[in-house]
Scaffold this active site. Structure first.
Site, short mmCIF file in Angstrom:
data_model
loop_
_atom_site.label_atom_id
_atom_site.label_comp_id
_atom_site.label_asym_id
_atom_site.label_seq_id
_atom_site.Cartn_x
_atom_site.Cartn_y
_atom_site.Cartn_z
CG HIS A 73 0.57 2.22 -2.28
ND1 HIS A 73 0.38 3.13 -3.49
CD2 HIS A 73 0.03 0.96 -2.95
CE1 HIS A 73 -0.36 2.20 -4.49
NE2 HIS A 73 -0.40 0.87 -4.26
CG ASP A 75 3.38 5.58 -3.38
OD1 ASP A 75 2.61 4.80 -2.74
OD2 ASP A 75 4.24 5.21 -4.06
CG ASP A 106 -2.66 0.65 -7.71
OD1 ASP A 106 -2.44 0.47 -6.51
OD2 ASP A 106 -1.99 0.61 -8.59
CD GLU A 140 3.02 -0.81 -4.63
OE1 GLU A 140 2.90 -1.92 -4.83
OE2 GLU A 140 2.43 0.28 -5.34
CD GLU A 141 1.83 2.40 -7.56
OE1 GLU A 141 2.71 1.85 -8.34
OE2 GLU A 141 0.68 2.29 -7.68
CD GLU A 169 -1.31 -2.57 -4.30
OE1 GLU A 169 -1.95 -2.37 -5.06
OE2 GLU A 169 -0.28 -2.19 -3.96
CG HIS A 357 -0.83 2.16 -12.77
ND1 HIS A 357 0.54 1.39 -12.76
CD2 HIS A 357 -1.07 2.00 -11.55
CE1 HIS A 357 0.93 1.21 -11.56
NE2 HIS A 357 -0.07 1.59 -10.62
#
Length: 384
Positions: A73, A75, A106, A140-141, A169, A357
């Site tokens: 992903h 996003d 990520d 995905e997020e 990931e 994150h």
């Protein structure tokens, strides 16, 4: 400073402000690069009533089996306060041997490494002895409603099939090569509401306090383990995440009390059997109280890609390039691998995730290049 293809692409992706549901130009950037390399590329959008439109990418070169698909992903989660970062979170700044920015580990670095590995393979070996595909989402997020799950349905409706998948990931806790994921636990969320009767605390006989029965129910849910785990999975765990009465007063018995919980469950359970177990415990502990129990829709089932040829192939590639034999793990939260697992064996291996994150998310440049080498070795081994 001359950057490798993978690091250069990581930097370009980091400069795309692709906070879910916005794409920020990330997927069109990948689409152009893959088309130039000979891939057939589709940018596909999905949405539902009241939902944001999500852009997704599917690309493939080759039409025959075996087909190895890389998933991921572009996003990212919001960066928080940009002033708290060492560098602008969307600058892709390079310093101290690291590349900095929201999504570095990520998982824009992983996406860039997989694409660079595929292009390197095509330039070195020519047309693949089989097929290479990419399944990249922009959701995905977020709710994970209009991303991988719908893109997979769209691909399968065209009659295409995958033989194996690598999802990039960030699986490594400390060093590249530490860990690969061969499965994930499922996730189920529920809410309990105990209905009482509002009244004055000095006259409890005229009211019905919902808090004591709620406490009994929560004890019943958390005291006895759901299971002891398996050889591949940790024990399932139920965590109470909110308890609330909505009562601002100290002299009023509330009219209701509610609690929410989340269960991370292994493959001993299905959502149906887990709901039944929770319902039984609630009924037993409620002792005649007026209780309602509701569950949110579950789109995260437990899955496992058992040890075999593909997991060994990936582990061998990791060890050859990093010197570490990765632990085969099912720990962590959910990922889009839960959707892909219904279509082909899937394993996850990516970068070190210590800053995912977080403020100052970053990843070592050397790790991006080594991950590219790992992916390249997987492609060569799988298509040989």
């Amino acid at each position: 400073m001359t950057l490798s293809r993978a690091v250069d692409l990581t930097q370009r992706l980091l400069r795309c402000q692709s906070v879910t549901p916005n794409d920020g130009g990330a997927l069109p950037l990948l689409a152009d690069m893959l088309r130039d390399a000979g891939f057939t590329v589709d940018l596909v959008s999905f949405s539902g009533p009241g939902e944001a439109e999500i852009l997704n990418l599917y690309a493939r070169i080759g039409t025959v089996s075996p087909c190895l698909v890389f998933a991921g992903h572009t996003d990212v989660v919001p960066p928080g306060n940009p002033a708290a970062w060492r560098f602008d979170p969307f600058s892709g700044e390079i310093a101290d041997g690291m590349i900095w920015g929201r999504g570095a580990c990520d998982m824009k670095g992983g996406v860039a490494a997989s694409i660079a590995a595929a292009l390197d393979h095509l330039e070195g070996a020519g047309a693949p002895n089989g097929s290479i595909a990419f399944l990249i989402t922009g959701d995905e997020e977020g709710p994970a409603i209009n991303g991988t799950v719908k893109l997979l349905d769209w691909v399968m409706a065209r009659g295409e099939r995958f033989d194996a998948c690598v999802l990039g990931e960030p699986t490594n806790p400390n060093a590249l090569g530490d860990m690969m994921k061969i499965g994930r636990r499922g996730s189920l969320t529920g809410e309990i509401v105990v209905h009482g009767r509002l009244g004055h605390v000095a006259y409890p006989h005229l009211a019905s306090n919902p808090i004591p029965p709620l406490l009994r129910i929560l004890v019943a849910l958390t005291d006895a383990p759901l299971d002891k785990g398996t050889s591949s999975f940790d024990a399932s765990n139920l965590e109470v995440v909110t308890v609330d009465t909505g009562n601002p007063s100290t002299n009023v018995i509330p009219a209701e009390a509610r609690a929410r919980f989340n269960i991370r469950f292994n493959d001993l359970w299905t959502p149906e059997t887990l709901r039944a177990e929770v319902q039984t415990r609630v009924d037993t502990a409620s002792a005649g109280a007026d209780v309602s129990l509701d569950f949110m829709p579950c789109n995260a089932l437990a899955f496992l890609t058992g040890p075999g040829r593909f997991t060994t192939l990936v582990a061998d590639a990791v060890e050859a390039e990093t010197g570490l034999r990765p632990v085969l793990s099912t720990t962590g939260g959910t990922s889009d691998a839960r959707f892909i697992s219904a279509h082909c064996p899937v394993v996850e291996f990516g970068l070190v995730g210590r800053t995912m994150h977080a403020i100052d998310e970053r990843v070592a440049i050397a790790d991006i290049d080594r991950l590219t080498a790992v992916y390249g070795r997987i492609i060569t081994s799988f298509l040989t």
